[in-house]
Design an enzyme around this catalytic site. Structure first.
Site: not given
Length: 543
Positions: A327, A293, A266-269, A212
């Site tokens: 990043c 990552e 993203s870190t949150g996801v 995806k």
């Protein structure tokens, strides 16, 4: 069945073409750009080798010219996720049992196709769909993806060759099986190479994959699928879907055959995904591999022994290439007061010379950020900083979204090393600098180590070797990729395996064997040639 122990072709990094005026590659690329501009590309999903279209069409536009239509992609729903899972499971046995050299040949052919007939097409799709200039597209969608494909085959060969010792009368063997189930590859907009590597690296090791991509990367994703199909990838090995993230996740992370996720985003996801997998751990046949990552707040620490010109060049390139949407982009810098006047003057000079505009004009160094959402987020940081009396605008600060999502390269000088633009990931062309007195150098090292939760990339500029050694040790956990007298971007496959720890991910190092190990499950086989026929051991004998 394999009838030999085969050595794959020795990989070498793909040479970067320069696209100088009147060069053949420049002409080919301009033609490819014109062709994409002149048509509306149809972008279906690919499930089980079939093109899938729905009644939900989404428009694709260049970020630097959002009034122009490049084409349309078709969004799927829950049933398409289920179909992709079924396709993975149906294709799995045949793909896993295919000799490894046959799998490898497909991806080696894909690399040669990208290096040759698809090079201009894939670069043009990246330039238009993701607003990358010719050079940034070349090092990403051409060279890095080619390198991933070729070097991964090399690393897979090394892995399969690693076998245990055997004692007399015994033959010990290790099988590197694919994971039991299917792998989910969730890929970002900012690197076409990453989007191609995440599904193909898992597939190379015998896994079947649901891929995806980010909606803002679907144009180049389609080209990658075209390449893989032409290379002979069997139907169902990689299934490309465009489905809303929560819809896909709800089905995939609840499925008993979910075997692992290969993620960049993203870190949150990523943390949310990890929590979901943990909550569902009892549902799976095996413990899923979680490889990710994520974000970064990448630093540049400057010592007073550094060269001002080298620092200014490293900051401009590191912070503003691809509009800071890497990043690894330099986002915060710590510069001694003795060096700052020279660095500031050179940076201002460099930035005054940079042109900003569409990617089709090869003289533009700066292009657009990816979409309206990113534009609003980044400009909100800039607007707030300009109003803060503890922040000084050094360069840039202007932006305009009337035609494209353009933001000037912006440099902010802050009075507080913990001001929010020094701590939070912005993911745009904003560089924050803090000026310290040379005697405060040691304390700056601790500030860097404690300011941000991330640990992706970082660099030190210094001529003093004792300082370089000191900082390398003290910041060993602050960056998974650490650079000495260079910008903190531009990792090359086979040279600088990439990945960070802390909130920046699992540090499984894309572009190395470390990453491929995550997509196999080893089985040890011990064969005894002459089996014992009695239970007794010699120690049981009478005195």
């Amino acid at each position: 069945m394999s009838f030999g122990l085969f050595n794959a072709p020795t990989p070498a990094n793909e040479p970067v073409k320069e696209y100088r005026p009147n060069s053949p590659e420049r002409g080919s690329l301009k033609n490819a750009l014109a062709e994409f501009r002149a048509q509306e590309t149809d972008i279906p999903m690919y499930i089980g080798g079939k093109e899938i279209r729905t009644d939900r069409k989404f428009r694709v536009a260049p970020p630097h010219d959002h009034h122009h239509t490049l084409g349309y992609f078709y969004e799927g729903d829950a049933k398409h996720v289920e179909q992709a899972i079924e396709s993975c499971l149906a294709a799995k046995e045949a793909w896993a049992n295919l000799p490894w050299e046959q799998r490898a040949s497909i991806f080696l052919k894909a690399a040669d196709l990208i290096a040759g007939p698809y090079r201009a097409i894939l670069n043009a799709a990246t330039m238009l769909g993701q607003s990358k200039n010719a050079y940034q597209a070349e090092i990403d969608s051409a060279c890095e993806l080619i390198d991933f494909l070729r070097f991964n085959v090399h690393y897979a060969t090394e892995i399969y060759q690693q076998q245990p010792n055997s004692s007399p009368g015994v033959w010990n063997r290790l099988e590197y099986r694919p994971l039991e189930g299917f792998v989910f590859a969730l890929t970002p907009f900012n690197f076409t190479a990453i989007a191609g590597n995440l599904p193909t690296s898992a597939a190379l090791m015998g896994n079947t994959v649901i891929w995806k991509p980010a909606y803002s990367q679907v144009l180049s994703a389609k080209v990658i699928m075209d390449v893989l199909n032409e290379a002979g990838l069997p139907a169902g090995v990689i299934n490309l879907i465009y489905v809303d993230g929560p819809v896909a996740g709800d089905i995939i992370f609840n499925h008993s055959d979910f075997a692992g996720i290969h993620f960049t985003g993203s870190t949150g996801v990523f943390q949310q995904i990890w929590g979901t997998i943990g909550a569902n751990i009892h549902k799976y046949k095996s413990y899923p591999r979680i490889v990710g990552e994520t974000g970064g707040k990448d630093f540049v620490l400057v010592h007073e022994s550094a060269s001002a010109e080298e620092v200014a060049t490293g900051l401009v390139r590191g912070a503003f290439e691809y509009q800071g949407q890497k990043c690894s982009a330099a986002s915060r810098a710590y510069i001694p007061s003795t060096l700052w006047p020279a660095v500031e003057a050179m940076m201002k000079q460099f930035l005054s010379e940079l042109k900003m505009g569409g990617t089709e004009d090869f003289s533009n160094f700066i292009n657009a950020v990816i979409d309206e959402r990113a534009f609003k987020k980044i400009t909100a940081y800039i607007a707030e900083a300009i109003l803060n009396d503890q922040v000084q605008l050094i360069a840039g600060g202007n932006y305009d979204s009337s035609k494209g999502y353009f933001i000037e390269p912006t440099v902010l000088k802050v009075n507080d090393p913990r001001y929010r633009t020094m701590c939070e990931e912005i993911f745009g062309p904003v560089l924050s600098v803090y000026i310290y007195e040379p005697g405060e150098f040691d304390s700056m090292v601790e500030v860097i180590n404690s300011t941000s939760p991330y640990a992706l990339t970082g660099s030190i500029f210094a001529k003093d070797r004792y300082v370089i050694e000191q900082v390398s040790k003290q910041l060993q956990n602050a960056a998974g990729n650490f650079y000495i007298n260079d910008k903190p971007t531009g990792a090359v496959v086979g040279q600088q395996p990439f990945g960070g720890a802390r909130a920046s991910g699992t540090n499984d190092k894309a572009g190395s064997a470390l990453n491929l190990y995550r997509w196999v499950s080893a089985r040890t086989i011990k064969e005894t040639f002459v089996s014992p026929k009695r239970y007794e051991y010699p120690f049981l004998e009478a005195e």
